[in-house]
Design an enzyme around this catalytic site. Structure first.
Site, PDB file in Angstrom:
ATOM      1  N   TYR A 178       0.823  -1.218   0.000  1.00 13.41           N
ATOM      2  CA  TYR A 178       0.000   0.000   0.000  1.00 13.41           C
ATOM      3  C   TYR A 178       0.857   1.269   0.000  1.00 13.41           C
ATOM      4  CZ  TYR A 178      -4.457  -2.313   1.218  1.00 13.41           C
ATOM      5  OH  TYR A 178      -5.597  -3.059   1.229  1.00 13.41           O
ATOM      6  N   LYS A 215       4.120 -15.002   2.032  1.00 11.10           N
ATOM      7  CA  LYS A 215       4.226 -15.679   0.729  1.00 11.10           C
ATOM      8  C   LYS A 215       5.727 -15.822   0.477  1.00 11.10           C
ATOM      9  CE  LYS A 215       2.291 -17.299  -3.076  1.00 11.10           C
ATOM     10  NZ  LYS A 215       1.383 -18.461  -3.158  1.00 11.10           N
ATOM     11  N   ASP A 227      -1.986 -18.450   0.846  1.00 15.27           N
ATOM     12  CA  ASP A 227      -3.037 -19.149   0.098  1.00 15.27           C
ATOM     13  C   ASP A 227      -3.622 -20.301   0.916  1.00 15.27           C
ATOM     14  OD1 ASP A 227      -0.523 -20.317  -0.194  1.00 15.27           O
ATOM     15  OD2 ASP A 227      -0.694 -20.693  -2.340  1.00 15.27           O
ATOM     16  N   ASP A 280      -5.764  -7.468   5.166  1.00 16.37           N
ATOM     17  CA  ASP A 280      -7.015  -6.882   4.665  1.00 16.37           C
ATOM     18  C   ASP A 280      -7.908  -7.983   4.095  1.00 16.37           C
ATOM     19  OD1 ASP A 280      -8.830  -4.878   3.720  1.00 16.37           O
ATOM     20  OD2 ASP A 280      -7.938  -5.079   1.721  1.00 16.37           O
ATOM     21  N   ASP A 290     -11.532  -9.883   5.899  1.00 16.84           N
ATOM     22  CA  ASP A 290     -12.864  -9.875   5.259  1.00 16.84           C
ATOM     23  C   ASP A 290     -13.368 -11.305   5.084  1.00 16.84           C
ATOM     24  OD1 ASP A 290     -12.766  -7.041   4.907  1.00 16.84           O
ATOM     25  OD2 ASP A 290     -13.835  -7.227   2.993  1.00 16.84           O
TER      26      ASP A 290
END
Ligand code: NAD
Ligand code: IPM
Ligand code: MN
Length: 354
Positions: free
Chosen positions: A141, A188, A220, A244, A248
């Site tokens: 970000y 990752k 993942d 993030d 969710d």
């Protein structure tokens, strides 16, 4: 006590759910003898409309004078043209960055009262109590933007320094110590160099916390484990983007995105308290948004910024009691047609607080 709270209702359902949370804080103030003052300021799409700037200087100045900030949500279709240079979301990122709010705490609980409604089998939800610790002011970000480019090429850069990973990892390990003593660090590392730095830095910090159990999980697979065996997780430590996305996803365990609160905090007691959901343009203006995430964010504000632990518990218990007696907004109702609106649901929470 006295406290100054700035509200940034923002766009879409932001003002609807923020109003509910303010009513709850006002009632807590009255009942427990605290003087909370509220000042509203503009951020997001409404601020762009008023001044062209999603985070005006007056808003920053107001927040700088406040003990805490209660935020609704920003954004919406009106400001979502992919070619637009100024966007509501930029205001939110600048706010987090300006106050160095590097830790975003997102607790996820499964409520027994909602188990029958949840999309997952009820027995999977038993004992689910997760705390996401999401890094909030670095990563992809906030990567170098100098040559980000437009036209036929564009790129974003995932950058982490050891110092940035260390400080968020410490927040996760400290939190785990007060909980069930487990940290799952998400990365990752099999593909990304920034995530290999993340993994080795988290491992190094773990040496200072021999009483906390650390596991590294690739993002993942983590997305799958969180739904297959959610009760396994205690603290989940993740970078800005992975945190993030996974939070969710995990909101499904709590019944709805409208259930999950968050606290964005830095070194001191100041914090920005925000539902994890967005401005929900599909239901904005209808008075049906679930105010629970905003109300529970207000409880986090009482706890973290004002040190009012017992008042925070009172708010959380009022929400639990409201759900236990069967009160439902449309997003968590078996029969959305007979569900309560935002205000009616909030009245029920206020009744339990009284
Ligand atoms: P969203 O979170 O706004 O909505 C996703 C879905 O969840 C929608 O179906 C919505 O109706 C539902 N939902 C969300 N909150 C709810 C609530 N309180 N009660 C009932 N249902 C609820 O995500 P989106 O639609 O992808 O994004 C809309 C806008 O919000 C975008 O501009 C996005 O950038 C912005 N956004 C802002 C924030 C923030 O300000 N913190 C967070 C996320 C998204
Ligand atoms: C959130 C939102 C924001 C984020 C966007 C709107 C910038 O999705 O608070 O979760 O990605 O951090
Ligand atoms: Mn989000």
């Amino acid at each position: 006590m006295q406290a100054k709270i700035v509200t940034l209702p923002g766009d879409g359902i932001g003002p609807e759910v923020t109003a509910a949370a303010v009513r709850v804080l006002e009632q807590v103030g009255t009942r427990h003898g605290h003087r909370f003052t509220f000042q509203e300021a503009l951020m997001g799409g409404c601020a762009i409309d008023a001044s062209g700037n999603p985070l005006p200087d007056e808003t920053i100045a107001a927040c700088e004078q406040a003990d805490a900030v209660l935020l609704g949500a920003v954004g919406g279709p009106k400001w979502s043209d992919p070619t637009a240079a100024v966007r509501p979301e930029q205001g939110l990122l600048r706010l987090r960055s300006h106050f160095d709010l590097f830790a975003n705490l997102r607790p996820v609980k499964a409520y027994p009262a909602l188990a029958e409604y949840a999309p997952l089998r009820a027995e999977l939800l038993d004992g689910v109590d997760i705390l996401f610790v999401r890094e909030l002011t670095s990563g992809i970000y906030f990567g170098p933007r100098a040559e980000q480019g437009e036209g036929d090429r564009a790129h974003d850069t995932m950058l982490y320094t050891v110092e940035q990973v260390e400080r968020i990892a410490r927040v996760a390990f400290e939190a785990a110590r007060k909980r069930r003593g487990k940290v799952a660090s998400v990365d990752k590392a099999n593909v990304l160099a920034s995530m290999r730095l993340w993994r080795r830095t988290v491992s190094a910090v773990a040496a200072d916390y021999p009483d906390v159990e650390l596991e590294h999980v690739l993002v993942d697979a983590c997305a799958m484990y969180l739904l297959r065996n959610p009760a396994h997780f205690d603290v989940v430590l993740a970078g800005n983007m992975f945190g993030d996305i996974l939070s969710d996803e995990t909101s499904v365990l709590a019944g709805s995105l409208g259930m999950l609160p968050s606290a964005s905090v830095g070194r001191g007691t100041f914090g920005v308290y925000e539902p994890i959901h967005g401005s929900a343009p599909d239901i904005a203006g209808k008075g049906i948004a679930n105010p629970t995430a905003a109300i529970l964010s207000a409880a986090m504000l009482l706890r973290h910024s004002l040190g009012l632990e017992s008042e925070a518990r009172t708010v959380e218990q009022a929400v639990e009691a409201t759900l236990a007696e069967g009160a439902r907004t449309a997003d968590i109702a078996a029969d959305p047609a007979s569900a309560l609106g935002t205000d009616a649901f909030t009245e029920r929470v206020l009744a339990h607080l009284a």
